[in-house]
Design a protein around this motif. Sequence first.
Motif, PDB file in Angstrom:
ATOM      1  N   ILE A   3       0.828  -1.200   0.000  1.00 49.37           N
ATOM      2  CA  ILE A   3       0.000   0.000   0.000  1.00 49.37           C
ATOM      3  C   ILE A   3       0.869   1.260   0.000  1.00 49.37           C
ATOM      4  CG2 ILE A   3      -1.704   1.314   1.328  1.00 49.37           C
ATOM      5  CD1 ILE A   3      -2.805  -1.447   2.275  1.00 49.37           C
ATOM      6  N   ALA A   4       1.989   1.222   0.711  1.00 47.64           N
ATOM      7  CA  ALA A   4       2.915   2.361   0.712  1.00 47.64           C
ATOM      8  C   ALA A   4       3.498   2.587  -0.681  1.00 47.64           C
ATOM      9  CB  ALA A   4       4.036   2.120   1.719  1.00 47.64           C
ATOM     10  N   ALA A   5       3.888   1.498  -1.339  1.00 45.26           N
ATOM     11  CA  ALA A   5       4.418   1.604  -2.702  1.00 45.26           C
ATOM     12  C   ALA A   5       3.360   2.176  -3.641  1.00 45.26           C
ATOM     13  CB  ALA A   5       4.877   0.233  -3.192  1.00 45.26           C
ATOM     14  N   ARG A   6       2.108   1.772  -3.432  1.00 48.95           N
ATOM     15  CA  ARG A   6       1.001   2.280  -4.267  1.00 48.95           C
ATOM     16  C   ARG A   6       0.789   3.779  -4.056  1.00 48.95           C
ATOM     17  NH1 ARG A   6      -2.537  -1.505  -3.207  1.00 48.95           N
ATOM     18  NH2 ARG A   6      -1.471  -2.599  -4.889  1.00 48.95           N
ATOM     19  N   LYS A   7       0.847   4.218  -2.816  1.00 46.45           N
ATOM     20  CA  LYS A   7       0.681   5.645  -2.523  1.00 46.45           C
ATOM     21  C   LYS A   7       1.733   6.469  -3.260  1.00 46.45           C
ATOM     22  CE  LYS A   7      -0.669   9.395  -0.368  1.00 46.45           C
ATOM     23  NZ  LYS A   7      -1.880  10.128  -0.847  1.00 46.45           N
ATOM     24  N   GLN A   8       2.968   6.022  -3.206  1.00 47.96           N
ATOM     25  CA  GLN A   8       4.059   6.706  -3.902  1.00 47.96           C
ATOM     26  C   GLN A   8       3.800   6.741  -5.407  1.00 47.96           C
ATOM     27  OE1 GLN A   8       6.664   8.310  -2.727  1.00 47.96           O
ATOM     28  NE2 GLN A   8       7.854   8.593  -4.609  1.00 47.96           N
ATOM     29  N   HIS A   9       3.396   5.619  -5.940  1.00 49.90           N
ATOM     30  CA  HIS A   9       3.142   5.471  -7.370  1.00 49.90           C
ATOM     31  C   HIS A   9       1.999   6.372  -7.827  1.00 49.90           C
ATOM     32  CE1 HIS A   9       1.989   2.489 -10.827  1.00 49.90           C
ATOM     33  NE2 HIS A   9       2.747   3.467 -11.277  1.00 49.90           N
ATOM     34  N   VAL A  10       0.922   6.386  -7.081  1.00 52.57           N
ATOM     35  CA  VAL A  10      -0.233   7.219  -7.431  1.00 52.57           C
ATOM     36  C   VAL A  10       0.145   8.696  -7.402  1.00 52.57           C
ATOM     37  CG1 VAL A  10      -2.485   8.036  -6.617  1.00 52.57           C
ATOM     38  CG2 VAL A  10      -2.026   5.587  -6.744  1.00 52.57           C
ATOM     39  N   ASP A  11       0.830   9.110  -6.339  1.00 50.14           N
ATOM     40  CA  ASP A  11       1.148  10.531  -6.167  1.00 50.14           C
ATOM     41  C   ASP A  11       2.117  11.047  -7.225  1.00 50.14           C
ATOM     42  OD1 ASP A  11      -0.482  10.580  -3.969  1.00 50.14           O
ATOM     43  OD2 ASP A  11       1.122  10.690  -2.484  1.00 50.14           O
ATOM     44  N   THR A  12       3.087  10.222  -7.602  1.00 50.86           N
ATOM     45  CA  THR A  12       4.141  10.712  -8.492  1.00 50.86           C
ATOM     46  C   THR A  12       3.912  10.411  -9.964  1.00 50.86           C
ATOM     47  OG1 THR A  12       5.497   8.708  -8.276  1.00 50.86           O
ATOM     48  CG2 THR A  12       5.858  10.477  -6.656  1.00 50.86           C
ATOM     49  N   LYS A  13       3.099   9.393 -10.265  1.00 55.39           N
ATOM     50  CA  LYS A  13       2.962   9.006 -11.667  1.00 55.39           C
ATOM     51  C   LYS A  13       1.519   8.916 -12.154  1.00 55.39           C
ATOM     52  CE  LYS A  13       4.983   5.852 -15.042  1.00 55.39           C
ATOM     53  NZ  LYS A  13       5.983   4.763 -15.226  1.00 55.39           N
TER      54      LYS A  13
END
Length: 204
Positions: A68-78
Amino acid sequence: MFFTLEGIDGSGKTTASKIVVDRLTAEGYDVILTREPGGDRIAEQLRKFILSTENPEITSGTESLLYIAARKQHVDTKIAPAVAAGKIVICDRFMDSTTAYQGYGRNQDVNKIDSIQSLVLEANMPIKTFFFDIAPNKVVSRLNNRGNLDRLELEGLQFQERVYKGYLALVKKYSSRFVVINADQDQESVANNLYNELVKVLKK
């Protein structure tokens, strides 16, 4: 527009998505293909850590939160910036993977996982999710032929069967969002099916 692809390991979604994105790009669509876990530099580092066979002691709860943390980063930046810019984003795995793998596969509380995911994702939801449907016992040989399997791919048939049942439950629960792709076919047929279903939405 934001689309996601889901399915058990070896279902063929990664191969099909590359074929379809190349075709759409050639037709003039502005398409970004990305994946999870991963998609940006930080999330890719988390991917390596989560899936490494050198980390067998990761607990189920920790595994869920890392995804979920990796997803948050992915959503916010890409993902979110690309969608806001009017691009078509196709993501190989997203939130449903966490529900299916860490919820159903790991026998964790699905409602609790989904509650955490909803807080993190906010309004960043796919308009359609394409589920590559193939029975777990039919992909065993595909996985064995890959070699170099990651930590989750090594979990075995029983784990994949639980994940598959989880996906079927999600397809039933969110029938208006999910589109089922018959993945028990040759690669060209699977890719054509995905292309046709995507274009239906793009041309609406």
